[in-house]
Design an enzyme around this catalytic site. Sequence first.
Site, short mmCIF file in Angstrom:
data_model
loop_
_atom_site.label_atom_id
_atom_site.label_comp_id
_atom_site.label_asym_id
_atom_site.label_seq_id
_atom_site.Cartn_x
_atom_site.Cartn_y
_atom_site.Cartn_z
N ASP A 11 -3.69 -2.73 -10.94
CA ASP A 11 -3.51 -1.66 -9.96
C ASP A 11 -3.96 -0.36 -10.63
O ASP A 11 -4.18 -0.33 -11.85
CB ASP A 11 -2.02 -1.56 -9.55
CG ASP A 11 -1.77 -0.42 -8.56
OD1 ASP A 11 -2.56 -0.28 -7.61
OD2 ASP A 11 -0.81 0.34 -8.73
N SER A 12 -4.03 0.70 -9.83
CA SER A 12 -4.40 1.99 -10.40
C SER A 12 -3.28 2.57 -11.27
O SER A 12 -3.49 3.53 -11.99
CB SER A 12 -4.71 2.97 -9.27
OG SER A 12 -3.54 3.19 -8.53
N CYS A 61 -3.64 -3.79 -5.47
CA CYS A 61 -3.99 -2.43 -5.09
C CYS A 61 -4.76 -2.54 -3.78
O CYS A 61 -5.81 -3.20 -3.73
CB CYS A 61 -4.86 -1.81 -6.18
SG CYS A 61 -5.52 -0.19 -5.78
N GLU A 67 3.87 8.29 -9.08
CA GLU A 67 3.46 8.26 -10.50
C GLU A 67 4.16 9.36 -11.30
O GLU A 67 4.32 9.25 -12.51
CB GLU A 67 1.93 8.43 -10.61
CG GLU A 67 1.13 7.24 -10.10
CD GLU A 67 1.13 6.04 -11.05
OE1 GLU A 67 1.22 6.22 -12.27
OE2 GLU A 67 1.02 4.89 -10.55
N CYS A 79 -0.05 0.25 0.77
CA CYS A 79 -0.28 0.73 -0.60
C CYS A 79 0.87 0.19 -1.43
O CYS A 79 2.04 0.30 -1.02
CB CYS A 79 -0.29 2.26 -0.62
SG CYS A 79 -0.36 2.93 -2.31
N HIS A 118 2.21 1.23 -4.00
CA HIS A 118 3.14 2.24 -4.51
C HIS A 118 4.28 2.52 -3.52
O HIS A 118 5.36 2.97 -3.91
CB HIS A 118 2.43 3.57 -4.78
CG HIS A 118 1.65 3.62 -6.06
ND1 HIS A 118 0.49 2.93 -6.26
CD2 HIS A 118 1.88 4.31 -7.21
CE1 HIS A 118 0.02 3.18 -7.47
NE2 HIS A 118 0.85 4.03 -8.08
#
Length: 269
Positions: A10-11, A73, A152, A186, A188
């Site tokens: 994932d990012s 992701c 993040e 997403c 996240h």
Amino acid sequence: MDNRPIGIFDSGLGGLTVLKAVATLLPNEDIVYFGDSKRTPYGSKSKETITNFSRQDVSFLLSKGVKAIIIACNTASSNAIDELTKEFSIPFIEVIKPGSLVGSQVTKNNKVGIIGTKATIESNAYLTNITNINNSISVFQKYCPLLVPLVEEGKLWWNHPITSAIITHYLSELIQQDIDTLVLGCTHYPLLLEVIKNVVGEKITIVNSAGEVAKAVYQTLDDIKLLNNQGNGTISLYTSDSVDKFTPLASEILDNNELFIQTIDIERY
Ligand code: DGL
């Protein structure tokens, strides 16, 4: 039976929500995870950049001897999957199809909302998948570029009133469209689940596809005889940025204080 690890990328931290579901459903599997924290977010970047980053993420995981790769992701799944499957012969499991399937099964009034990054929403991957499954479903999409940086940034922000205000702003259009289902497009966003739930209320069902992705992983590995049914699965985490920031958040998400986490130079791959 194949005891090589499964790769996940994932990012940044978001893919850990998928890792958790995969580790629960497939407890015998070793897992190698890469989070590209140095270059996050992917969702505001071009298709070409997302594809280049994803290519390096895959090359790194291949260097760890993985047998299959989960693209945890949505941004990479929607923008880079065609290139990745053309270039690499390893099995890939992406996250858009499982989310689209659940979203289309859950809705009763055939009005489904999708939230994701700019790159995911502009790819129309969810719209295409859902209308292919059932073309009487109307899909309402909204990109939410501030949410990945907030996740993040750390736990303090996950339940913060500012985050709630931003989510209220993003979701008001979808709520006005009378959606009864909201797909978290997403990986996240499940970390903001409580705030999202409070904003949308009980009439809208929220779809977090992590569990469905884990089932897709199980099915894919079973079909090609790559499942590992023995042993105690291990988790190895890698990030492209400092472990100081990654470690506490990863421990929080995975509920595990004994994680092996290492920084790597992703640009070398
Ligand atoms: N978790 C990624 C996704 O599912 C986040 C993308 C980003 O870095 O913007 O899309």
